[in-house]
Scaffold this active site. Structure first.
Site, PDB file in Angstrom:
ATOM      1  N   ARG A  70     -24.748  19.787  -9.833  1.00 25.67           N
ATOM      2  CA  ARG A  70     -24.992  21.006  -9.030  1.00 25.67           C
ATOM      3  C   ARG A  70     -24.069  20.993  -7.836  1.00 25.67           C
ATOM      4  NH1 ARG A  70     -31.511  21.751  -9.349  1.00 25.67           N
ATOM      5  NH2 ARG A  70     -31.560  21.571 -11.603  1.00 25.67           N
ATOM      6  N   ARG A 109     -27.173   8.220  -2.079  1.00 20.12           N
ATOM      7  CA  ARG A 109     -26.431   9.180  -1.247  1.00 20.12           C
ATOM      8  C   ARG A 109     -25.078   8.575  -0.894  1.00 20.12           C
ATOM      9  NH1 ARG A 109     -30.190  11.478   3.000  1.00 20.12           N
ATOM     10  NH2 ARG A 109     -30.945  12.627   1.184  1.00 20.12           N
ATOM     11  N   GLU A 163     -30.515  10.549  -9.119  1.00 16.81           N
ATOM     12  CA  GLU A 163     -29.820  11.673  -8.481  1.00 16.81           C
ATOM     13  C   GLU A 163     -28.826  11.116  -7.460  1.00 16.81           C
ATOM     14  OE1 GLU A 163     -31.293  15.775  -6.699  1.00 16.81           O
ATOM     15  OE2 GLU A 163     -31.326  14.211  -5.186  1.00 16.81           O
ATOM     16  N   ALA A 213     -44.531  16.838  -7.432  1.00 18.30           N
ATOM     17  CA  ALA A 213     -45.107  17.133  -8.751  1.00 18.30           C
ATOM     18  C   ALA A 213     -46.056  18.329  -8.638  1.00 18.30           C
ATOM     19  CB  ALA A 213     -45.843  15.912  -9.283  1.00 18.30           C
ATOM     20  N   ASN A 238     -24.184  15.681   6.027  1.00 13.33           N
ATOM     21  CA  ASN A 238     -25.311  14.759   6.108  1.00 13.33           C
ATOM     22  C   ASN A 238     -26.066  14.927   7.429  1.00 13.33           C
ATOM     23  OD1 ASN A 238     -26.807  12.602   4.888  1.00 13.33           O
ATOM     24  ND2 ASN A 238     -25.965  11.271   6.481  1.00 13.33           N
ATOM     25  N   SER A 244     -44.421  11.352  -1.802  1.00 15.66           N
ATOM     26  CA  SER A 244     -43.447  12.430  -2.043  1.00 15.66           C
ATOM     27  C   SER A 244     -43.427  12.831  -3.511  1.00 15.66           C
ATOM     28  CB  SER A 244     -42.031  11.990  -1.668  1.00 15.66           C
ATOM     29  OG  SER A 244     -41.921  11.784  -0.321  1.00 15.66           O
ATOM     30  N   VAL A 261     -24.896  -1.731  -4.704  1.00 15.89           N
ATOM     31  CA  VAL A 261     -23.946  -2.855  -4.816  1.00 15.89           C
ATOM     32  C   VAL A 261     -22.644  -2.366  -5.464  1.00 15.89           C
ATOM     33  CG1 VAL A 261     -23.500  -5.044  -6.023  1.00 15.89           C
ATOM     34  CG2 VAL A 261     -25.670  -4.692  -4.855  1.00 15.89           C
ATOM     35  N   LYS A 262     -22.777  -1.572  -6.545  1.00 14.54           N
ATOM     36  CA  LYS A 262     -21.579  -1.120  -7.272  1.00 14.54           C
ATOM     37  C   LYS A 262     -20.699  -0.216  -6.409  1.00 14.54           C
ATOM     38  CE  LYS A 262     -23.262  -1.704 -11.960  1.00 14.54           C
ATOM     39  NZ  LYS A 262     -23.517  -1.115 -13.266  1.00 14.54           N
ATOM     40  N   GLU A 269     -17.367   6.588   2.297  1.00 13.09           N
ATOM     41  CA  GLU A 269     -17.474   6.047   3.652  1.00 13.09           C
ATOM     42  C   GLU A 269     -18.728   5.188   3.788  1.00 13.09           C
ATOM     43  OE1 GLU A 269     -15.600   5.969   6.190  1.00 13.09           O
ATOM     44  OE2 GLU A 269     -16.995   5.513   7.818  1.00 13.09           O
TER      45      GLU A 269
HETATM   46  P1  0O2 Z   1     -36.580  14.875  -0.573  1.00 14.55           P
HETATM   47  O1  0O2 Z   1     -37.684  14.738   0.412  1.00 14.55           O
HETATM   48  O2  0O2 Z   1     -35.230  14.768   0.033  1.00 14.55           O
HETATM   49  O3  0O2 Z   1     -36.747  13.962  -1.746  1.00 14.55           O
HETATM   50  P2  0O2 Z   1     -34.930  22.783  -8.369  1.00 14.55           P
HETATM   51  O4  0O2 Z   1     -35.806  22.222  -9.446  1.00 14.55           O
HETATM   52  O5  0O2 Z   1     -33.521  22.924  -8.737  1.00 14.55           O
HETATM   53  O6  0O2 Z   1     -35.482  24.021  -7.735  1.00 14.55           O
HETATM   54  P3  0O2 Z   1     -34.869  20.240  -7.030  1.00 14.55           P
HETATM   55  O7  0O2 Z   1     -35.290  19.487  -8.233  1.00 14.55           O
HETATM   56  O8  0O2 Z   1     -35.585  19.880  -5.780  1.00 14.55           O
HETATM   57  O9  0O2 Z   1     -35.024  21.778  -7.148  1.00 14.55           O
HETATM   58  O10 0O2 Z   1     -33.329  20.056  -6.937  1.00 14.55           O
HETATM   59  P4  0O2 Z   1     -32.339  20.397  -5.754  1.00 14.55           P
HETATM   60  O11 0O2 Z   1     -32.523  21.762  -5.251  1.00 14.55           O
HETATM   61  O12 0O2 Z   1     -31.010  20.028  -6.298  1.00 14.55           O
HETATM   62  O13 0O2 Z   1     -32.798  19.395  -4.575  1.00 14.55           O
HETATM   63  C1  0O2 Z   1     -32.859  18.024  -4.725  1.00 14.55           C
HETATM   64  C2  0O2 Z   1     -32.790  17.373  -3.374  1.00 14.55           C
HETATM   65  O14 0O2 Z   1     -31.693  17.898  -2.617  1.00 14.55           O
HETATM   66  C3  0O2 Z   1     -33.986  17.619  -2.467  1.00 14.55           C
HETATM   67  O15 0O2 Z   1     -35.018  16.737  -2.799  1.00 14.55           O
HETATM   68  C4  0O2 Z   1     -33.366  17.337  -1.100  1.00 14.55           C
HETATM   69  O16 0O2 Z   1     -33.189  15.946  -0.889  1.00 14.55           O
HETATM   70  C5  0O2 Z   1     -32.002  17.963  -1.244  1.00 14.55           C
HETATM   71  N1  0O2 Z   1     -32.064  19.375  -0.834  1.00 14.55           N
HETATM   72  C6  0O2 Z   1     -32.026  20.458  -1.620  1.00 14.55           C
HETATM   73  N2  0O2 Z   1     -32.094  21.577  -0.904  1.00 14.55           N
HETATM   74  C7  0O2 Z   1     -32.166  21.208   0.406  1.00 14.55           C
HETATM   75  C8  0O2 Z   1     -32.238  21.923   1.643  1.00 14.55           C
HETATM   76  O17 0O2 Z   1     -32.262  23.148   1.705  1.00 14.55           O
HETATM   77  N3  0O2 Z   1     -32.294  21.154   2.785  1.00 14.55           N
HETATM   78  C9  0O2 Z   1     -32.258  19.800   2.768  1.00 14.55           C
HETATM   79  N4  0O2 Z   1     -32.309  19.155   3.944  1.00 14.55           N
HETATM   80  N5  0O2 Z   1     -32.193  19.108   1.607  1.00 14.55           N
HETATM   81  C10 0O2 Z   1     -32.152  19.791   0.446  1.00 14.55           C
HETATM   82  P5  0O2 Z   1     -36.525  17.062  -2.402  1.00 14.55           P
HETATM   83  O18 0O2 Z   1     -37.433  16.410  -3.385  1.00 14.55           O
HETATM   84  O19 0O2 Z   1     -36.723  18.530  -2.219  1.00 14.55           O
HETATM   85  O20 0O2 Z   1     -36.702  16.384  -1.019  1.00 14.55           O
END
Ligand code: 0O2
Length: 269
Positions: free
Chosen positions: A106, A78, A140, A57, A149, A52, A22-23, A41
């Site tokens: 990051r 997002r 996040e 975990a 995207n 998940s 909403v914000k 956008e």
């Molecule tokens: P989902 O299914 O999207 O929830 P780290 O502890 O730093 O090693 P962490 O905590 O997973 O890793 O952090 P990171 O690397 O910042 O990634 C967080 C989320 O970013 C991921 O969540 C993905 O949504 C997205 N992401 C990161 N790397 C990739 C990638 O190589 N490809 C895609 N498509 N998305 C990515 P999850 O829980 O992994 O997945």
């Protein structure tokens, strides 16, 4: 943990995601109402599914009782931008907010991941009010362009399909596709100014027309039919000319008439 308990744990995360959507959507609306280009956008959000959470975990060795502290993306927002430059504008905007505390950032836009993944991630602390009091939770926020995207959505489906073991030849293709997105984003950046001007112009025109129509609608109840018919005909004549200056002049004149009837348009955008 019982499924019912998980649902309870996730309730504040659901609230946070809804509030944040909403914000951010309201910010987009404010930009539009001011006839300004919005660096945002599109906004989406989700609460990570229980399956998940359990999978992540296990993969990261996070004990289930520590999930809330150690898994930062249970609540995920997002933000999609049109241009790479907009990402930084959104980051600055979030840094300045008093309702989000930055915990981590990051930059995978300038530091591309091995897979080819590009996006800017921010972990923010966000407070929600629940039946049992206030609760600070981690959210996040992923900020990326439409192109980034597109790539990550496809790559994410691949990861799902191959259970995180994408075959080498597909990985290579995805890396090539990621490079193509970098080129596409930079080509788009080269015409950003022109696209922004065109979009601003369209927004200003659309706001102007909407104010005029609101005024005419309000006058229907107050002015006499002949005067309304005259105003309407004049509006159609000017509208067909497609001339912003004339439209602006007509809008100003109509404002004065509406003011006389105390029928000035309220913001109905
Ligand atoms: P989902 O299914 O999207 O929830 P780290 O502890 O730093 O090693 P962490 O905590 O997973 O890793 O952090 P990171 O690397 O910042 O990634 C967080 C989320 O970013 C991921 O969540 C993905 O949504 C997205 N992401 C990161 N790397 C990739 C990638 O190589 N490809 C895609 N498509 N998305 C990515 P999850 O829980 O992994 O997945």
């Amino acid at each position: 943990m019982e499924i019912q308990l998980w649902k309870e744990v996730l309730t504040p995360y659901d609230l946070a995601v809804k509030e944040l959507i909403v914000k951010f959507e309201h910010l987009m609306k404010e930009y539009k109402n001011h006839g300004m280009y919005s660096p945002i956008e599109q906004v989406t959000g989700r609460v990570k599914s229980i399956s998940s959470i359990l999978e992540k975990a296990q993969r990261k060795g996070i004990p289930l009782e520590n999930v809330e502290e150690e898994m930062y993306d249970i609540a995920g927002i997002r933000i999609i931008c049109q241009f790479v430059e907009d990402i930084q504008l959104v980051v600055e905007m979030i840094r300045k907010r008093s309702d989000m505390q930055i915990r981590d950032e990051r930059d995978y836009v300038n530091h591309v991941k091995e897979s080819g993944y590009r996006s800017y991630h921010m972990i923010v602390g966000y407070e929600v009010e629940t039946l049992f009091g206030s609760k600070m939770i981690n959210v996040e926020i992923q900020i990326r362009t439409l192109g980034m995207n597109f790539w990550s959505t496809i790559e994410h489906s691949m990861q799902y399909k191959y259970q995180k073991n994408i075959p080498e030849h597909i990985k290579k293709k995805m890396l090539k596709a990621a490079e193509a997105i970098v080129v596409l984003d930079s080509e788009m950046s080269a015409v950003r100014g022109e696209i922004m001007d065109a979009q601003n112009m369209m927004q200003i025109q659309s706001n102007m027309i909407s104010d005029i129509l609101n005024n005419i609608q309000n006058l229907y109840h107050l002015a006499n039919k002949r005067e309304i018919a005259k105003i309407q005909d004049e509006f159609y004549r000017i509208y067909e000319m497609n001339d912003m200056e004339q439209l602006e002049r007509f809008g100003r004149e109509l404002d004065i008439i509406a003011e006389g009837y105390r029928a000035q348009a309220l913001d109905q955008n």
